[in-house]
Design an enzyme around this catalytic site. Structure first.
Site, PDB file in Angstrom:
ATOM      1  N   ILE A  12    -105.233  65.055  -0.986  1.00 53.96           N
ATOM      2  CA  ILE A  12    -105.459  64.292  -2.214  1.00 53.96           C
ATOM      3  C   ILE A  12    -104.358  64.559  -3.227  1.00 53.96           C
ATOM      4  CG2 ILE A  12    -107.006  63.961  -4.180  1.00 53.96           C
ATOM      5  CD1 ILE A  12    -109.360  64.555  -2.349  1.00 53.96           C
ATOM      6  N   ASP A  31     -99.849  75.365  -5.437  1.00 52.78           N
ATOM      7  CA  ASP A  31    -100.632  75.354  -4.209  1.00 52.78           C
ATOM      8  C   ASP A  31    -100.413  76.657  -3.457  1.00 52.78           C
ATOM      9  OD1 ASP A  31    -102.271  74.468  -2.074  1.00 52.78           O
ATOM     10  OD2 ASP A  31    -101.544  72.411  -2.305  1.00 52.78           O
ATOM     11  N   SER A 114    -117.226  65.933  -6.092  1.00 51.57           N
ATOM     12  CA  SER A 114    -117.618  65.329  -4.811  1.00 51.57           C
ATOM     13  C   SER A 114    -118.799  64.390  -4.969  1.00 51.57           C
ATOM     14  CB  SER A 114    -117.968  66.424  -3.807  1.00 51.57           C
ATOM     15  OG  SER A 114    -118.558  65.892  -2.643  1.00 51.57           O
ATOM     16  N   TYR A 139    -121.011  73.632  -0.778  1.00 51.29           N
ATOM     17  CA  TYR A 139    -119.881  72.893  -1.337  1.00 51.29           C
ATOM     18  C   TYR A 139    -120.325  72.073  -2.551  1.00 51.29           C
ATOM     19  CZ  TYR A 139    -115.813  69.713  -1.253  1.00 51.29           C
ATOM     20  OH  TYR A 139    -114.694  68.972  -1.568  1.00 51.29           O
ATOM     21  N   ILE A 198    -119.413  62.463  17.561  1.00 55.28           N
ATOM     22  CA  ILE A 198    -120.349  61.993  16.533  1.00 55.28           C
ATOM     23  C   ILE A 198    -121.581  62.885  16.554  1.00 55.28           C
ATOM     24  CG2 ILE A 198    -121.928  60.136  15.885  1.00 55.28           C
ATOM     25  CD1 ILE A 198    -119.881  58.131  16.772  1.00 55.28           C
TER      26      ILE A 198
END
Length: 316
Positions: A12, A31, A114, A139, A198
């Site tokens: 991002i 970073d 988020s 999170y 999946i």
């Protein structure tokens, strides 16, 4: 103005940097490691250090007008395994950052929260910003906690901010380890002609936003006089099987699937209401899912060709 992008070498953050440079702004990147997929950009001030290195953070904040915070050490699928690490490395480090920001006289903070985890299991679809915050993974809990601390610093010290609750960003330069980034992971596997994995039956629905659209919103928010919290998504829901079908169409080939048992931290369905961001920032997502996946496939193909070319050159 000078903008510090925390996590500016990540997926991002690197796209936010691109948009800032395209708009003619001065950029500093902080970073923990260099960019994975490209060399340092000319004109960018790079600072490599850990998030908890307060001396390096303070030095990077000198002369900065705006901070874009997209730095994180965990992802939703792994955060529950080490919640204490999540708290220490993200929540505590960000609270320390907020104190440094106030002390440094930074004018504004843009925080990437988020939209996919802070709401938990939605009571309504699409989800508005006023929806209760009931995350079901560490999170999301940490993201909510950081949001609350930002509100506190705004109230106590006048820190201007914009919190962007991003849905599921995807696009070029996203990692494809399988722990985050369904689209990039699937496209990478399809490009290599291996099955995709999946969890569950593929009916989980998410809101996906192309990274270029998210970066434009971040920059618009940075240079606005607006303070508040906003959803940042496409406003459209797609199931995992929908994603597979679009990739199959774009790649012009059948996608083989390996099904696994569903995960209890996966929210069944979430789609964000983005009307507030549309109105306040005069912004709207412009890249369709099909076009965005096409761009990811093109990028993945070019990366794979570069790797093959590099290996062949090394064999000579």
């Amino acid at each position: 103005m000078k903008v510090l992008v925390l996590g500016g070498n990540g997926f991002i953050g690197s796209h936010i940097v691109d948009q800032l440079l395209a708009d003619g702004h001065s950029v500093c990147v902080y970073d923990r490691s260099p960019e994975r997929f490209r060399d340092p950009l000319p004109g960018v001030d790079y600072r490599l250090a850990e998030f908890d290195d307060l001396a390096s953070l303070a030095e990077s904040l000198e002369g900065v007008d705006i901070v874009c915070h997209s730095l994180g050490t965990t992802v939703p699928s792994t955060s529950n395994k080490e919640p204490v690490f999540d708290i220490k490395s993200n929540l505590i480090s960000t609270v320390r950052l907020l104190k440094l920001i106030v002390d440094s006289g930074v004018k504004k903070l843009i925080y990437l929260s988020s939209g996919g985890t802070v709401y938990g299991v939605p009571e309504m679809i699409p989800v508005i910003e006023e929806h209760p915050l009931c995350p079901i993974c560490s999170y999301g809990v940490v993201k909510v906690s950081i949001e609350k601390y930002i509100h506190m610093f705004h109230h106590l010290y006048g820190l201007d901010y914009v919190i962007l609750r991003a849905s599921n960003p995807y696009g070029e330069r996203q990692g494809h380890s399988g722990v985050q980034g369904v689209i990039s992971t699937f496209v990478n596997k399809v490009a290599r002609k291996v099955p995709v994995d999946i969890w569950g039956d593929g009916t989980i629905v998410r809101d996906y936003i192309y990274i270029g659209d998210l970066a434009k919103l971040c920059v618009s928010a940075s240079f606005s006089n607006i303070t508040g919290t906003f959803n940042a998504g496409s406003g459209i829901g797609y199931s995992v099987l929908d994603i597979v079908n679009v990739i199959s169409e774009v790649a012009d080939g059948k996608v083989e699937i390996n099904y696994h048992q569903g995960r209890n931290f996966d929210v069944p369905k979430i789609v964000l209401d983005i009307n507030k961001a549309r109105k306040m920032f005069l912004w709207s997502p412009s890249v369709s899912l099909r076009d965005g996946i096409g761009r990811v496939l093109e990028w993945e193909t070019s990366i794979n060709m570069s790797l093959i070319s590099g290996r062949l050159s090394g064999e000579k």
